[in-house]
Design a protein around this motif. Structure first.
Motif, PDB file in Angstrom:
ATOM      1  N   LEU A   1       0.108  -1.386   0.865  1.00  0.00           N
ATOM      2  CA  LEU A   1       0.225   0.038   0.580  1.00  0.00           C
ATOM      3  C   LEU A   1      -0.243   0.891   1.755  1.00  0.00           C
ATOM      4  O   LEU A   1       0.317   1.959   2.011  1.00  0.00           O
TER       5      LEU A   1
ATOM      6  N   ASP B   1       2.150   3.547   3.444  1.00  0.00           N
ATOM      7  CA  ASP B   1       1.718   4.946   3.569  1.00  0.00           C
ATOM      8  C   ASP B   1       1.840   5.424   5.011  1.00  0.00           C
ATOM      9  O   ASP B   1       2.312   6.547   5.270  1.00  0.00           O
ATOM     10  N   GLN B   2       1.415   4.601   5.946  1.00  0.00           N
ATOM     11  CA  GLN B   2       1.477   4.978   7.356  1.00  0.00           C
ATOM     12  C   GLN B   2       2.922   5.182   7.811  1.00  0.00           C
ATOM     13  O   GLN B   2       3.232   6.147   8.533  1.00  0.00           O
TER      14      GLN B   2
ATOM     15  N   GLU C   1       5.571   5.924   5.896  1.00  0.00           N
ATOM     16  CA  GLU C   1       6.172   7.089   5.247  1.00  0.00           C
ATOM     17  C   GLU C   1       5.627   8.388   5.819  1.00  0.00           C
ATOM     18  O   GLU C   1       6.358   9.383   5.925  1.00  0.00           O
ATOM     19  N   THR C   2       4.359   8.381   6.199  1.00  0.00           N
ATOM     20  CA  THR C   2       3.793   9.576   6.835  1.00  0.00           C
ATOM     21  C   THR C   2       4.474   9.837   8.176  1.00  0.00           C
ATOM     22  O   THR C   2       4.832  10.983   8.492  1.00  0.00           O
TER      23      THR C   2
ATOM     24  N   ARG D   1       6.187   1.526  -5.688  1.00  0.00           N
ATOM     25  CA  ARG D   1       6.186   2.160  -4.370  1.00  0.00           C
ATOM     26  C   ARG D   1       7.245   1.550  -3.455  1.00  0.00           C
ATOM     27  O   ARG D   1       8.008   2.266  -2.793  1.00  0.00           O
TER      28      ARG D   1
END
Length: 267
Positions: A85, A89-90, A92-93, A164
């Motif tokens: 995750l 997250d990294q 998608e950011t 996710r």
């Protein structure tokens, strides 16, 4: 009275902290020994000696050795899912709302598992402080624990992680039906399972030493490229957008549970 009550509460808090600390020590000691020898070849006596606790502590916190094995496995799964995750997250950011590349999704999902398992296998192979009766024993121990870990990933899916990554795949590959994505991830897990459990056997078959330098990064790169190609494979022409064979497809007599299976032509 107030001082006495405060002292009692403080004592309860300290006792709880000590209990949690003991539990953590047992988990960490068991994890180290399982990684070196496999859980079947590790005794409770060895675990308690490593953790510097008594056997009753293991039974108090985990019930039995089997309960401890499950707890260590769950700890591994939790760690892998957190790493997955964080990577997602990294990515998608950095993408700032745009769809990710398929290769990025595959890497975020599989790389933590590959690094954990392959690094563990390498550590097992070169460990000099763990006597085994033969190289085959080390292979069996490593493969057994790896099989258990991959099997747990398949049978104990984390709903949040699946949601996710499922969302990321749907955004990146909207033309591939969800049911087909699930099939492909199962196939990719199968490929990973074969690779990580077969390396030591291949070394033995080729009469190569367990202490041979092993490039984990290179193997991970090769395997991730292969997995990404599988995820991006074209859909069969006779399937519709839902991943279901069309009525005029000549595979109607095939097993419907096996997508793409074609009956053999005779005569």
């Amino acid at each position: 009275m107030c001082n006495q009550a405060f002292a009692e509460l403080q004592g309860v808090g300290m006792q709880g902290s000590r209990s949690a600390y003991t539990r953590t020590r047992i988990l960490e000691a068991a994890g180290r020994l399982f990684a070196k020898k496999g859980h079947d070849n590790t005794s409770l006596r060895e675990i308690t000696a490593e953790a510097q606790v008594n056997v009753s502590s293991v039974h108090y916190h985990f019930g039995s050795k089997e309960g401890l094995i499950l707890a260590v496995r769950q700890q591994q799964l939790n760690r892998l899912n957190r790493e997955r995750l964080i990577l997602l997250d990294q990515l998608e950011t950095s993408a700032n709302g745009a769809a990710l590349e398929a290769a990025q999704i595959v890497e975020a999902y599989f790389l933590p598992l590959l690094q954990h398992v392959l690094s563990t296998n390498r550590a097992t192979a070169v460990a000099s402080d763990t006597p085994v009766s033969s190289p085959t024993d080390a292979v069996a121990a490593s493969s057994s624990d790896t099989c258990d870990l991959v099997r747990s990933l398949v049978t104990h899916l984390d709903a949040h992680v699946i949601a996710r990554f499922g969302e990321a795949v749907r955004k990146a590959l909207p033309h591939i039906p969800e049911s087909e994505v699930l099939w492909r991830f199962q196939f990719m897990l199968g490929a990973v399972h074969y690779v990580v459990t077969g390396l030591d056997g291949l070394r033995l078959a080729l009469h190569r030493s367990h202490s041979e330098p092993f490039d984990v990064d290179q193997l991970c790169t090769r395997l991730l490229v292969f997995l990404t190609a599988g995820l991006l494979a074209p859909m069969p022409k006779e399937w519709d957008a839902r991943g279901i064979r069309t009525a005029n497809d000549d595979t109607s007599s095939a097993d419907p549970s096996l997508p793409g299976l074609r009956p053999q032509q005779t005569g």
